[in-house]
Scaffold this motif. Structure first.
Motif, PDB file in Angstrom:
ATOM      1  N   PRO A 275      -2.606  14.440   6.212  1.00  0.00           N
ATOM      2  CA  PRO A 275      -4.021  13.968   6.643  1.00  0.00           C
ATOM      3  C   PRO A 275      -4.215  14.401   8.409  1.00  0.00           C
ATOM      4  N   ILE A 276      -5.897  14.251   8.224  1.00  0.00           N
ATOM      5  CA  ILE A 276      -6.469  14.959   9.410  1.00  0.00           C
ATOM      6  C   ILE A 276      -8.030  13.987   9.573  1.00  0.00           C
ATOM      7  N   ARG A 277      -8.551  13.165  10.450  1.00  0.00           N
ATOM      8  CA  ARG A 277      -9.665  12.927  10.802  1.00  0.00           C
ATOM      9  C   ARG A 277     -10.365  13.511  10.751  1.00  0.00           C
ATOM     10  N   ALA A 278     -11.315  13.255  10.091  1.00  0.00           N
ATOM     11  CA  ALA A 278     -12.614  14.737   9.692  1.00  0.00           C
ATOM     12  C   ALA A 278     -13.787  15.198  11.056  1.00  0.00           C
ATOM     13  N   GLY A 279     -13.819  16.233  11.722  1.00  0.00           N
ATOM     14  CA  GLY A 279     -14.908  16.656  12.415  1.00  0.00           C
ATOM     15  C   GLY A 279     -13.474  17.072  14.034  1.00  0.00           C
ATOM     16  N   SER A 280     -11.792  16.264  13.303  1.00  0.00           N
ATOM     17  CA  SER A 280     -11.317  16.189  14.734  1.00  0.00           C
ATOM     18  C   SER A 280      -9.865  17.808  14.847  1.00  0.00           C
ATOM     19  N   ASP A 281     -10.557  18.833  14.490  1.00  0.00           N
ATOM     20  CA  ASP A 281      -9.885  20.328  13.920  1.00  0.00           C
ATOM     21  C   ASP A 281      -9.671  21.300  15.204  1.00  0.00           C
ATOM     22  N   VAL A 282     -10.640  20.771  16.052  1.00  0.00           N
ATOM     23  CA  VAL A 282     -10.429  21.906  16.676  1.00  0.00           C
ATOM     24  C   VAL A 282      -8.870  21.253  17.991  1.00  0.00           C
ATOM     25  N   ALA A 283      -9.087  19.610  17.630  1.00  0.00           N
ATOM     26  CA  ALA A 283      -7.215  19.033  18.656  1.00  0.00           C
ATOM     27  C   ALA A 283      -6.518  19.586  18.061  1.00  0.00           C
ATOM     28  N   PHE A 284      -6.472  19.754  17.017  1.00  0.00           N
ATOM     29  CA  PHE A 284      -5.151  20.252  15.837  1.00  0.00           C
ATOM     30  C   PHE A 284      -5.339  21.760  16.624  1.00  0.00           C
ATOM     31  N   LEU A 285      -5.884  22.406  15.617  1.00  0.00           N
ATOM     32  CA  LEU A 285      -5.373  23.789  16.806  1.00  0.00           C
ATOM     33  C   LEU A 285      -4.718  23.578  17.740  1.00  0.00           C
ATOM     34  N   VAL A 377      -2.902  15.043  19.878  1.00  0.00           N
ATOM     35  CA  VAL A 377      -3.252  15.562  18.431  1.00  0.00           C
ATOM     36  C   VAL A 377      -2.937  14.239  17.732  1.00  0.00           C
ATOM     37  N   THR A 378      -1.886  13.890  17.439  1.00  0.00           N
ATOM     38  CA  THR A 378      -1.971  12.536  16.529  1.00  0.00           C
ATOM     39  C   THR A 378      -3.359  12.202  17.172  1.00  0.00           C
ATOM     40  N   SER A 379      -3.404  11.386  18.968  1.00  0.00           N
ATOM     41  CA  SER A 379      -3.954  10.747  18.868  1.00  0.00           C
ATOM     42  C   SER A 379      -5.632  10.605  18.877  1.00  0.00           C
ATOM     43  N   ILE A 380      -5.920  12.275  18.685  1.00  0.00           N
ATOM     44  CA  ILE A 380      -7.076  12.272  18.087  1.00  0.00           C
ATOM     45  C   ILE A 380      -7.679  12.659  16.453  1.00  0.00           C
ATOM     46  N   CYS A 381      -6.359  13.044  16.215  1.00  0.00           N
ATOM     47  CA  CYS A 381      -6.489  13.073  14.706  1.00  0.00           C
ATOM     48  C   CYS A 381      -6.119  12.230  13.582  1.00  0.00           C
ATOM     49  N   GLY A 382      -5.231  11.370  14.195  1.00  0.00           N
ATOM     50  CA  GLY A 382      -4.836  10.871  13.310  1.00  0.00           C
ATOM     51  C   GLY A 382      -3.182  11.464  12.522  1.00  0.00           C
ATOM     52  N   THR A 383      -3.701  12.471  12.767  1.00  0.00           N
ATOM     53  CA  THR A 383      -2.205  13.161  12.024  1.00  0.00           C
ATOM     54  C   THR A 383      -1.107  12.451  12.531  1.00  0.00           C
ATOM     55  N   PRO A 848     -11.712  27.198  22.564  1.00  0.00           N
ATOM     56  CA  PRO A 848     -12.649  26.083  22.105  1.00  0.00           C
ATOM     57  C   PRO A 848     -11.912  24.979  23.098  1.00  0.00           C
ATOM     58  N   GLU A 849     -12.369  23.830  22.238  1.00  0.00           N
ATOM     59  CA  GLU A 849     -12.364  22.256  23.299  1.00  0.00           C
ATOM     60  C   GLU A 849     -12.552  21.254  21.835  1.00  0.00           C
ATOM     61  N   HIS A 850     -11.835  20.241  21.906  1.00  0.00           N
ATOM     62  CA  HIS A 850     -12.789  18.767  21.763  1.00  0.00           C
ATOM     63  C   HIS A 850     -13.189  18.139  21.951  1.00  0.00           C
ATOM     64  N   TYR A 851     -14.712  18.125  20.848  1.00  0.00           N
ATOM     65  CA  TYR A 851     -15.670  17.468  21.479  1.00  0.00           C
ATOM     66  C   TYR A 851     -15.984  16.203  19.660  1.00  0.00           C
ATOM     67  N   GLU A 852     -15.948  15.578  19.916  1.00  0.00           N
ATOM     68  CA  GLU A 852     -16.189  14.056  19.498  1.00  0.00           C
ATOM     69  C   GLU A 852     -17.636  15.072  18.883  1.00  0.00           C
TER      70      GLU A 852
END
Length: 1018
Positions: A275-285, A377-383, A848-852
């Motif tokens: 699973p992943i939190r919607a909108g957090s994909d940049v952090a994962f990648l 990544v886990t903190s931002i994405c919930g993965t 790329p940079e993760h933004y909320e």
């Protein structure tokens, strides 16, 4: 007979034998009686076509009856999959299986209709009266509001008070007529479905590789060792195309990985789901990039020679607390000057092939992604951390020369405020792994609509031109300035830099648009094109409508009230229009936005003074023409019947409208008539242009005898061009869309070819035509090492045979350009190499940079706590929309929209078969959240955002789990987006009532995949 869902399936099960007999062409009554009769298909006409829904482009065979007698009309009675089609091989998904119900829907529009201002009903109107009235409205608005020059005195020739939306499923030839029509009028508020779906794909992939399209193709997916599905759900949205991912699993032992907020149908057949939190994909990648670099899981020789890893960046480049150098807070834009390379005395980028220089791209990338640790990544994405690391490990294995991974994505990546940067992240991973240009590799952008790729190619967006060129700005005051500013200069020695040919592409386009009227003396009609000062995309035009700055709107094959974000704002905006024209085969919510449908559309009909025309058009089965699937295949399809009732083909409608407007200018004169009078609308029947003659113009002609440098004749005057290398900048050639050159040559219609011979690895170059130059895998020179030997001999696409490049595909490189030449494999980029660092083309940063998301469940961005604003600094957020954003305190849950297998956007709800299997609106809620709210399966629930509310039946499921994100529990809710207040299904709410009016920083594509809602039991 009305059937419920249960009765429908019961009948299907009980009548399986009957259904089988009917499929073979026997009438059910005869089949049940077991009486012999003639096989029905023997006297039927068989017509080849393609499914009108998603971009797999499945082949279909349509069977129609009609003996050709005078006044007899053919009627399609049966549709099945085409077994010869290389992608679909006879398969159809539930949507394709319902095509016959769509064609014969009882809701099909039969004749033109008119809604008077303030009226609550439609009136039947003749075509002649409708065309004359609409032409008059267009001309009056144009004459009153046309802008010939701006305040600086520059000729701009633009009209901002009329707008137009083009289809996403009509043929290329209809799209070309849209372009001719709208640009002749001077429209800048011109858009198509690409704005709402795959715009970020072009924004991301073009700066990364040189072209903004799917790099490989559907069948090639079977060659992968790893298939990562992220930002999409192909088992549900592209079921027939997804068979090739299953083929990779079964035949190639591939690992199928799905990362998604929901455990979806793709996940159900995957080897691994996370699973992943919607909108957090940049952090994962970016976390994956960090893992690959830290663990030395990159293809070193590929990275060194085929990417810009070794190029050195300017000393002025900086990154701090989420902001890159050059940011101007007052205008929320970057000056990208500091994002360039350090240049030598020849203007070439400096490089360090040892990769030791502290400012070489690779080292700057290592520094940038170092913050994206597995813990972050886990903190931002919930993965879960262990899931993330396992996915990294599996992907890392494909850095080996004999393994490849492919990425499959769709709207789950594009419909975000940082959608382009999500796709950029995938592109960077694939470059590091050496997977671009490889069989079974690449970035496979799964387009949503059957011809959204084609409409993007054709330049049907506000500030675009065909073939991925840009419309001139009002700062580019003459042709010379425009060409100098848009034609790139090589950044390394001996690069192909194919976009250096923009002068030839542009001049050939102008010759197509203006014909003999385009001359060297008038800069090929340069000033007849409208020039822009800002983007007039759909978000902007909706805002302008609401402010009363738009008078008229033409909507063709599009349903913006159901598709644009913030439906209630859209209703308010359209209510300010003076007139609107809807061209469609179906009664869309847009055409009836003025009708009151209770809480589904609660409007005051009498107060809405918009004059509305509804013009019935043909559907896919009733037209000839080409559509372009995800793999860039231009596939020609044929009409199996005429449109019903008084409905006209789209081309006939546009032809009559254009000629009616032109006739008014001939008779009356008016403001700046030249673009209209000079437009090359010189068809055999200008009121009904035929697709074949339009398609030939897309390909292009020799307007004079063409010779090479040695005096050899290449093409005679009047001949169709064989490929785009023949295009010239001296007015001797014409071509509407240079990437389509070669699609219809003197040898015939290449798009209609049906040779499905496999030349290796699933490549079928004899089937249809793929742009560019019939190439099936882009950048395929990168499949071989610098010496010309394939990285993986088992996946050989190209190799050097001593005199030229040979293989299963057309080389994406000079065919006789030998190994050892400095020209890189990414021939469209001035560096010749793929970009890990993209200093041009992207508005929010070269990395790329993760933004909320603009509506975030978090109090701050975990990556830059000290920044007050945690969102993308360059996202598209207009002032009126900013006031309509909700807070995490009032709307605590994350919502994401999605599609389901049985329905396609808002079309299939008019097809009885599809309406039966998915008759009623629902929302998907995780078990834990449902328990907290006291909700059980089947309850009616209410979802609300700052912009409005919808209701639907609750589906309580294990598929969506609560995630731990930044120390708090996050619940997500899934919202299918298919219902509305028109159609054969039960009335429903438009899901876009909830979504926010905010756009991606590059393409202005709205955010549908991560926004905040509240949930309550209704």
């Amino acid at each position: 007979m009305e059937l419920g869902r249960r009765q429908f399936f019961k009948l299907c099960a009980a009548g399986a034998a009957t259904a089988s007999a009917a499929t073979l062409g026997f009438a059910p009554s005869v089949a049940q009686a077991a009486q012999p009769r003639q096989y029905k298909l023997l006297r039927a006409k068989e017509t080849r076509n393609n499914c009108t829904y998603c971009s797999v482009g499945c082949g279909v065979l349509m069977y129609s009856l009609g003996d050709g007698a005078k006044n007899a009309k053919e009627r399609i009675f049966h549709i099945e999959g085409d077994p010869d089609h290389p992608v679909s091989r006879g398969s159809l998904c539930p949507k394709g299986a319902g095509l016959i119900d769509y064609i014969h829907s009882e809701h099909r529009l039969q004749y033109p209709e008119y809604r008077a201002p303030g009226s609550d009903k439609w009136e039947r109107i003749s075509w002649d009266k409708a065309i004359k009235r609409i032409a008059r409205l267009i001309k009056d608005d144009r004459d009153a509001n046309f802008i010939e020059k701006n305040e600086q005195g520059t000729t701009v020739n633009r009209l901002l008070t009329t707008g137009m939306l083009a289809s996403s499923a009509a043929s290329n030839e209809t799209g070309m007529l849209d372009f001719y029509f709208s640009r002749a009028l001077g429209l800048l508020g011109m858009d198509c479905q690409a704005r709402l779906c795959h715009g970020p794909t072009v924004s991301a992939l073009a700066p990364s590789f040189g072209r903004g399209a799917m790099t490989n193709n559907w069948v090639d997916i079977k060659n992968a060792n790893v298939v990562l599905v992220m930002g999409g759900n192909p088992a549900e949205a592209h079921p027939v195309g997804f068979k090739w991912a299953i083929e990779a699993k079964v035949r190639n032992g591939a690992k199928l990985i799905v990362v998604d907020p929901r455990f979806n149908r793709s996940a159900a057949v995957a080897d691994m789901y996370s699973p992943i939190r919607a909108g957090s994909d940049v952090a994962f990648l970016m976390g994956v990039v960090n893992y690959l670099l830290l663990n030395d899981k990159i293809q070193h020789e590929y990275v060194r020679h085929y990417t810009n890893a070794s190029l050195i960046i300017s000393e002025d480049f900086r990154f701090d607390e989420g902001i890159f150098s050059g940011y101007d807070e007052s205008v929320k834009k970057y000056d990208r000057t500091s994002w360039g390379y350090e240049l030598d005395e020849n203007g070439h980028a400096k490089r360090d092939l040892t990769l030791q220089h502290p400012r070489c791209v690779l080292n700057l990338l290592k520094q940038h992604v170092s913050r994206y640790t597995p813990e972050m990544v886990t903190s931002i994405c919930g993965t879960p951390k262990e899931d993330f690391l396992e996915i990294c490990r599996i992907l890392g294995e494909t850095s080996a020369r004999d393994k490849t991974a492919t990425f499959l994505y769709a709207l789950g990546w594009t419909q975000h405020t940082s959608g382009a940067q999500m796709i950029r992240g995938a592109a960077m991973i694939q470059l590091l792994l050496g997977n671009i240009g490889m069989a079974g590799g690449g970035i496979n952008a799964l387009r949503g609509h059957s011809n959204i790729q084609g409409y993007t190619d054709l330049g049907l967006l506000s500030i675009r031109l065909p073939g991925y060129m840009n419309l001139p700005t009002d700062q580019q005051t003459d042709l010379k300035t425009y060409l100098e500013q848009t034609t790139p200069v090589a950044l390394q020695e001996e690069q192909v830099n194919y976009y250096k040919n923009i002068p030839s592409f542009f001049t050939s386009l102008m010759k197509d648009l203006w014909g003999d009227k385009a001359t060297a003396e008038n800069s090929w009609g340069f000033d007849w094109l409208p020039k822009w000062d800002q983007e007039y995309d759909m978000l902007s035009m909706t805002d302008r409508m609401r402010e009363g700055k738009v008078n008229g709107y033409i909507v063709q094959g599009f349903n913006p009230i159901a598709a644009m974000p913030d439906k209630n704002k859209g209703i308010a905006a359209m209510s300010k229009l003076k007139w609107m024209v809807v061209i469609d085969p179906l009664p869309t919510e847009t055409s009836t936005f003025w009708q009151n449908h209770g809480e589904f559309n609660d409007v005051d009909t009498a107060s809405i003074q918009t004059e509305v025309f509804r013009l019935p058009s043909s559907c896919f089965a009733e037209e000839n023409g080409a559509i372009v699937n995800s793999g860039r295949w231009l596939q020609w399809h044929f009409a199996g019947a005429e449109p019903p009732g008084e409905a006209w083909h789209d081309g006939k409608i546009l032809g009559h409208l254009f000629m009616a407007v032109r006739d008014l200018y001939v008779e009356e004169g008016g403001v700046c008539p030249e673009p209209i009078l000079n437009m090359n609308w010189n068809f055999a029947n200008p009121r009904d242009p035929q697709p074949e003659e339009v398609a030939k113009r897309a390909n292009g002609y020799a307007l004079q005898d063409l010779y090479d440098d040695d005096g050899k004749l290449l093409a005679r005057k009047g001949e169709l061009l064989s490929d785009f290398s023949l295009l010239r900048d001296d007015g001797s050639t014409s071509s509407y869309c240079w990437v389509f050159t070669g699609s219809w040559t003197e040898e015939g219609n290449m798009m209609a070819r049906r040779d499905n011979t496999d030349t290796g690895l699933g490549c079928t170059p004899g089937w249809a035509f793929a742009w560019p130059q019939n190439r099936r895998i882009l950048y395929n020179r990168a499949s071989a090492d610098p010496q010309g030997k394939p990285w993986d001999p088992k996946r050989k696409i190209m190799e050097w045979n001593g005199s030229r490049w040979v293989g299963s595909d057309v080389p994406d490189y000079g065919a006789t350009l030998p190994p050892g030449h400095d020209a890189g494999p990414f021939i469209m980029l001035p560096e010749g190499v793929g970009r890990l660092f993209a200093g041009v083309g992207l508005n929010e940063g070269p990395f790329p940079e993760h933004y909320e998301p603009v509506e975030s469940p978090l109090a701050s961005n975990p990556l830059h706590r000290n920044r007050r604003d945690s969102t993308n600094p360059t996202m598209r957020l207009l002032a009126d929309d900013a006031a309509r954003m909700g807070s995490r305190e009032d709307f605590p849950y994350v919502a994401t929209t999605y599609s389901i297998t049985e329905l396609f956007r808002h079309w299939t709800k008019f097809a009885k078969l599809n309406a039966i299997v998915q008759p009623e609106q629902f929302v998907e809620i995780g078990e834990k959240l449902a328990k907290e709210k006291g909700i059980v399966n089947g309850d009616t629930v209410k979802l609300s955002s700052k912009r409005g509310y919808i209701k639907g039946k609750a589906v309580v499921t294990k598929r969506i789990r609560a995630l731990q994100v930044d120390g708090q529990e996050i619940h997500q809710i899934g919202i299918p987006c298919h219902w509305g207040y028109e159609g054969a299904t039960k009335k429903g709410f438009l899901a876009n009532t909830l979504s926010p009016g905010v756009g991606d920083a590059n393409s202005n594509t709205p955010e549908y995949k991560a926004f905040l809602v509240n949930l309550e039991k209704a």
